[in-house]
Design a protein around this motif. Structure first.
Motif, short mmCIF file in Angstrom:
data_model
loop_
_atom_site.label_atom_id
_atom_site.label_comp_id
_atom_site.label_asym_id
_atom_site.label_seq_id
_atom_site.Cartn_x
_atom_site.Cartn_y
_atom_site.Cartn_z
N SER A 30 41.44 39.04 41.93
CA SER A 30 40.72 38.64 40.71
C SER A 30 39.35 39.31 40.64
O SER A 30 38.77 39.47 39.59
CB SER A 30 40.57 37.12 40.66
OG SER A 30 39.82 36.70 41.78
N THR A 31 38.81 39.70 41.84
CA THR A 31 37.44 40.22 41.82
C THR A 31 37.25 41.31 42.87
O THR A 31 38.18 41.62 43.64
CB THR A 31 36.44 39.04 41.98
OG1 THR A 31 35.13 39.50 41.65
CG2 THR A 31 36.47 38.45 43.37
N TYR A 32 36.08 41.93 42.89
CA TYR A 32 35.80 43.13 43.71
C TYR A 32 34.41 42.98 44.31
O TYR A 32 33.47 42.57 43.61
CB TYR A 32 35.86 44.38 42.81
CG TYR A 32 37.16 44.44 42.02
CD1 TYR A 32 38.26 45.17 42.46
CD2 TYR A 32 37.30 43.69 40.84
CE1 TYR A 32 39.45 45.18 41.76
CE2 TYR A 32 38.49 43.68 40.13
CZ TYR A 32 39.57 44.43 40.59
OH TYR A 32 40.75 44.41 39.91
N SER A 33 34.27 43.35 45.57
CA SER A 33 32.96 43.18 46.21
C SER A 33 31.95 44.20 45.67
O SER A 33 32.32 45.31 45.31
CB SER A 33 33.10 43.33 47.73
OG SER A 33 33.34 44.67 48.05
N GLY A 39 26.59 47.06 41.79
CA GLY A 39 27.00 48.17 42.66
C GLY A 39 28.47 48.04 43.02
O GLY A 39 28.81 47.63 44.14
N HIS A 40 29.35 48.39 42.10
CA HIS A 40 30.80 48.28 42.35
C HIS A 40 31.44 49.65 42.22
O HIS A 40 30.78 50.63 41.88
CB HIS A 40 31.43 47.27 41.38
CG HIS A 40 31.15 47.57 39.94
ND1 HIS A 40 31.77 48.59 39.27
CD2 HIS A 40 30.28 46.99 39.06
CE1 HIS A 40 31.32 48.62 38.03
NE2 HIS A 40 30.40 47.67 37.88
N LYS A 41 32.75 49.71 42.46
CA LYS A 41 33.44 51.01 42.46
C LYS A 41 34.25 51.22 41.19
O LYS A 41 35.30 51.85 41.21
CB LYS A 41 34.34 51.09 43.69
CG LYS A 41 33.57 51.00 45.01
CD LYS A 41 34.47 51.31 46.20
CE LYS A 41 33.66 51.47 47.47
NZ LYS A 41 33.69 50.31 48.35
N GLY A 42 33.80 50.63 40.09
CA GLY A 42 34.51 50.83 38.81
C GLY A 42 35.18 49.57 38.30
O GLY A 42 35.57 49.50 37.14
N PHE A 43 35.36 48.58 39.19
CA PHE A 43 36.00 47.33 38.77
C PHE A 43 35.16 46.18 39.28
O PHE A 43 34.73 46.19 40.44
CB PHE A 43 37.43 47.24 39.33
CG PHE A 43 38.34 48.30 38.74
CD1 PHE A 43 39.00 48.08 37.55
CD2 PHE A 43 38.49 49.52 39.39
CE1 PHE A 43 39.82 49.07 37.00
CE2 PHE A 43 39.30 50.51 38.85
CZ PHE A 43 39.97 50.29 37.64
N GLU A 44 34.94 45.18 38.41
CA GLU A 44 34.12 44.05 38.86
C GLU A 44 34.82 42.70 38.75
O GLU A 44 34.55 41.78 39.49
CB GLU A 44 32.78 44.01 38.13
CG GLU A 44 32.89 44.24 36.64
CD GLU A 44 31.55 44.55 36.00
OE1 GLU A 44 30.55 43.94 36.41
OE2 GLU A 44 31.51 45.38 35.08
N ARG A 53 46.47 47.65 36.33
CA ARG A 53 46.54 47.61 34.86
C ARG A 53 46.01 48.91 34.27
O ARG A 53 46.56 49.44 33.31
CB ARG A 53 45.73 46.42 34.34
CG ARG A 53 46.03 46.10 32.88
CD ARG A 53 45.23 44.88 32.43
NE ARG A 53 43.97 45.24 31.84
CZ ARG A 53 42.85 44.51 31.91
NH1 ARG A 53 42.84 43.37 32.58
NH2 ARG A 53 41.75 44.91 31.33
N ALA A 54 44.96 49.45 34.88
CA ALA A 54 44.38 50.71 34.37
C ALA A 54 45.40 51.84 34.47
O ALA A 54 45.51 52.67 33.57
CB ALA A 54 43.11 51.05 35.14
#
Ligand code: P1T
Length: 380
Positions: A30-33, A39-44, A53-54
């Motif tokens: 459901s989420t991304y560190s 500061g994420h890698k494109g998904f939050e 999905r992308a």
């Protein structure tokens, strides 16, 4: 890249930088560190975006010759997102012969929120212009229509839409991009119940939109994220897998569809057969021009013209399954008046031909002899 190659590779580069897996992993998260706020890698957060999905959304954009794909929790959720582009007082012109659930969404939800719908026959596209005024924002087209298999001229609708600066959306569920590419013909939005042929295996419920225009894509993405009717990663994976065989499945759906349609046409217990591949279909020439084949959806009425004869037929089937839905590998039969189109008032549905003796077939990819034998014994 040509279509068959696109179904397998379209939009699918750099799928798994970590291990090089050929299929995208199912990112069941459901989420991304984040290393620092933002500061994420494109998904939050997976409502806003998920890598599986992308991958599917990129594939959808590729096979429809669009730029931006959006996947939703159902076909109706995708239509719902389109309608949220508009505000009270706006007008929409829609085909009068369309999936019963789309009609229900328009009349029972969006009319109540102030949108005005004109449901009209669009088989003669020149009749549409009379309904366009300064409040018109969208022409909503389903072609072939569900369940009467009417064909609407997408190019003519696109010309009208451009002249009057309104949007044109096409529900491409019955045709699929294998047979018909609405964006190439001038439509602004192409919509799918991906539950059907795109998924192809009757194991997932999903919807999609594809557009070319960045501004329109941004507005739809805003709605997708703000309203939140997204699909999950597992379902995204399944539809992505389904798309990879779309071209070969559709080839067989078309071949079997033609055989079944011709068989029905020659049977004494059958009255009318609705299939766009017949030369005497009222819009055969348009179907031939805008579609690469005629598909596996067929509707017909019994010669007895009674509810009882239709019910008896569907109950007698052994290879075809009596069920809602369509577009899977297995053949399905439905009774629109009491199933998929029950939400349309009887007088309205009978006006467009959805009578009690109408049966709809989704011809699957089994051996054609078994399908025809099954129909023969059920009619008998
Ligand atoms: O069922 P869902 O994925 O929400 O899609 C709705 C929908 C939209 N457009 C068309 C042309 C459709 O056929 C459908 C769904 N149709 C069926 C369930 C049916 O049996 O006709």
């Amino acid at each position: 890249m040509k279509f068959n190659t696109k179904t397998i590779h379209g939009g699918q580069h750099n799928i798994d930088p970590a291990y090089g897996s050929v299929m995208p992993p199912i990112y069941q998260t459901s989420t991304y560190s984040q290393s620092t706020p933002g500061g994420h890698k494109g998904f939050e957060y997976s409502r806003s975006g998920n890598p599986t999905r992308a991958a599917l959304e990129n594939a959808l954009a590729s096979i429809e010759n669009g730029e931006f794909g959006l996947a939703f929790g159902s076909g109706l959720a995708a239509i719902d997102a389109v309608m949220k582009l508009f505000k009270p007082g706006d007008e929409i012109i829609s085909t009068n012969d369309l999936y019963g659930g789309s009609y229900r969404l328009f009349t029972k939800i969006f009319e109540g929120l102030g949108l005005k719908f004109h449901f009209i026959g669009m088989q003669d596209a020149s009749k549409i212009e009379a309904y366009i005024n300064e409040k018109t924002k969208l022409i909503w087209v389903e072609t072939p229509t569900n369940p009467m298999m009417n064909i609407i001229d997408i190019t003519a609708c696109a010309k009208l839409a451009k002249t009057h600066k309104v949007l044109l959306a096409v529900d491409n569920t019955f045709a699929t991009p294998y047979l018909q590419l609405p964006l190439d013909l001038g439509a602004d939005i192409v919509m799918h119940s991906a539950t059907k042929y795109l998924g192809g295996h009757s194991d997932v419920v999903m919807g999609s939109l594809v557009v070319k225009d960045k501004k329109l894509a941004d507005r739809l993405y805003f709605i997708q994220n703000a309203s939140g009717a997204v699909c999950g990663p597992q379902d995204s994976f399944l539809v992505l897998r389904g798309i990879k065989t779309l071209h070969i499945r559709m080839q067989r759906h078309c071949e079997n569809g033609e055989k079944v349609a011709n068989f029905l046409k020659s049977h004494p217990k059958v009255d009318k057969v609705y299939w766009p591949g017949f030369e005497d279909h009222p819009n055969y020439d348009i179907a031939k021009a805008q579609m690469k084949g005629f598909g596996g959806m067929i509707s017909f009425t019994t010669s007895e013209k009674t509810l009882e004869s239709a019910v008896k037929f569907v109950e007698n089937l052994k290879v075809f399954t009596l069920a809602e839905s369509l577009g899977g590998v297995e053949s399905l039969a439905g009774h629109p008046a009491s199933m998929t189109h029950a939400s349309i008032p009887k007088e309205e549905r009978e006006k467009i031909g959805v009578v009690d003796s109408l049966i709809r077939l989704s011809v699957g990819i089994e051996d054609e002899e078994d399908l025809i034998e099954d129909i023969k014994q059920a009619l008998g």
